[in-house]
Design a protein around this motif. Structure first.
Motif, short mmCIF file in Angstrom:
data_model
loop_
_atom_site.label_atom_id
_atom_site.label_comp_id
_atom_site.label_asym_id
_atom_site.label_seq_id
_atom_site.Cartn_x
_atom_site.Cartn_y
_atom_site.Cartn_z
N ASP A 34 2.45 9.62 -12.23
CA ASP A 34 2.74 11.11 -12.25
C ASP A 34 4.01 12.11 -11.58
O ASP A 34 4.47 13.12 -12.01
CB ASP A 34 1.62 10.97 -10.86
CG ASP A 34 1.60 12.93 -10.09
OD1 ASP A 34 1.09 13.44 -10.88
OD2 ASP A 34 2.51 12.93 -8.67
N GLU A 74 0.81 -1.23 0.22
CA GLU A 74 0.39 0.29 -0.22
C GLU A 74 0.87 0.99 0.18
O GLU A 74 0.04 2.53 -0.33
CB GLU A 74 -1.05 -0.19 1.21
CG GLU A 74 -2.04 -1.62 1.13
CD GLU A 74 -2.54 -0.72 -0.09
OE1 GLU A 74 -3.56 -0.11 -0.40
OE2 GLU A 74 -3.03 -2.42 -0.44
N SER A 75 2.45 1.65 0.00
CA SER A 75 3.19 2.35 -0.20
C SER A 75 2.80 3.13 -1.30
O SER A 75 2.38 2.26 -1.91
CB SER A 75 4.64 1.73 0.33
OG SER A 75 5.38 2.61 0.12
N LYS A 76 3.34 4.18 -1.31
CA LYS A 76 3.36 4.91 -2.42
C LYS A 76 4.05 4.29 -3.03
O LYS A 76 4.36 4.38 -4.27
CB LYS A 76 3.51 6.59 -1.84
CG LYS A 76 4.50 6.98 -1.31
CD LYS A 76 4.76 8.45 -1.14
CE LYS A 76 6.30 8.79 -0.44
NZ LYS A 76 5.84 10.36 -0.36
N TYR A 77 5.69 4.08 -2.48
CA TYR A 77 6.51 3.93 -3.68
C TYR A 77 6.57 2.69 -4.22
O TYR A 77 7.11 2.33 -4.99
CB TYR A 77 7.85 3.18 -2.64
CG TYR A 77 8.07 3.92 -1.36
CD1 TYR A 77 8.72 5.28 -2.47
CD2 TYR A 77 8.05 4.47 -0.69
CE1 TYR A 77 9.19 6.95 -1.79
CE2 TYR A 77 8.14 5.30 0.73
CZ TYR A 77 8.93 6.94 -0.06
OH TYR A 77 9.02 7.67 0.83
N SER A 107 0.53 4.46 -9.85
CA SER A 107 -0.06 5.01 -10.00
C SER A 107 0.93 6.23 -9.54
O SER A 107 1.09 7.66 -10.38
CB SER A 107 -1.42 6.02 -9.67
OG SER A 107 -1.14 5.59 -8.25
N VAL A 108 2.05 6.87 -9.00
CA VAL A 108 2.67 7.75 -7.90
C VAL A 108 3.98 7.47 -9.02
O VAL A 108 4.70 9.29 -9.45
CB VAL A 108 3.19 7.32 -6.67
CG1 VAL A 108 3.76 8.20 -5.95
CG2 VAL A 108 2.03 7.56 -5.89
N TRP A 109 4.13 7.01 -9.96
CA TRP A 109 5.37 6.43 -10.62
C TRP A 109 5.01 7.61 -12.07
O TRP A 109 6.25 8.42 -12.38
CB TRP A 109 6.02 5.25 -10.72
CG TRP A 109 6.99 4.69 -10.12
CD1 TRP A 109 6.60 4.54 -8.45
CD2 TRP A 109 8.35 4.31 -9.83
NE1 TRP A 109 7.57 3.93 -8.02
CE2 TRP A 109 8.81 3.89 -8.64
CE3 TRP A 109 8.94 4.18 -11.01
CZ2 TRP A 109 10.10 3.24 -8.29
CZ3 TRP A 109 10.13 3.61 -10.73
CH2 TRP A 109 10.53 3.22 -9.64
N SER A 168 3.33 1.76 -6.38
CA SER A 168 2.89 2.81 -5.97
C SER A 168 2.77 3.00 -8.14
O SER A 168 4.07 4.23 -8.22
CB SER A 168 1.49 3.86 -5.74
OG SER A 168 0.15 3.80 -6.99
#
Length: 78
Positions: A49, A38-41, A45-47, A43
Motif C-alpha cells: 500500500d 501481527e504488526s503493520k510493520y 500488504s501495508v508495504w 505486513s
C-alpha cells in the motif's frame, strides 16, 4: 579485514523485479526490527500500500558478485 563491494538499487512500484524484491526487503526489515507478527510493520500488504504512492521508493544495497540480489541494507522513502 576484507570487505565486500555493494551494489546500489532503486525499487519503485513500476520496477520489473518489484514483486520478488519487496518481500525480500520486508524480510530484512523483520530480521532487523523483529516486529510482532501481527504488526503493520511486518505486513506485506501495508508495504505494498505504501509503495503504491507515486513518490514512494526503496533504495537498497546488495552484496556485489553474488548469484542472488539479497538485500543487505535499505531506506524506504514514502
Amino acid at each position: 579485514m576484507q570487505t565486500s563491494d555493494l551494489e546500489l538499487h532503486k525499487l519503485t512500484k513500476d520496477s520489473p523485479d518489484y514483486a520478488s524484491t519487496l518481500p525480500r526487503i520486508l524480510s530484512l526489515s523483520n530480521d532487523i526490527f523483529n516486529p510482532h507478527p501481527e504488526s503493520k510493520y511486518a505486513s506485506l500488504s501495508v508495504w505494498r500500500d505504501r509503495m503504491s504512492h507515486q513518490t514512494s521508493l526503496i533504495i537498497y544495497m546488495t552484496l556485489a558478485n553474488q548469484e542472488t540480489d539479497v538485500p543487505a541494507a535499505f531506506l524506504f522513502a514514502h
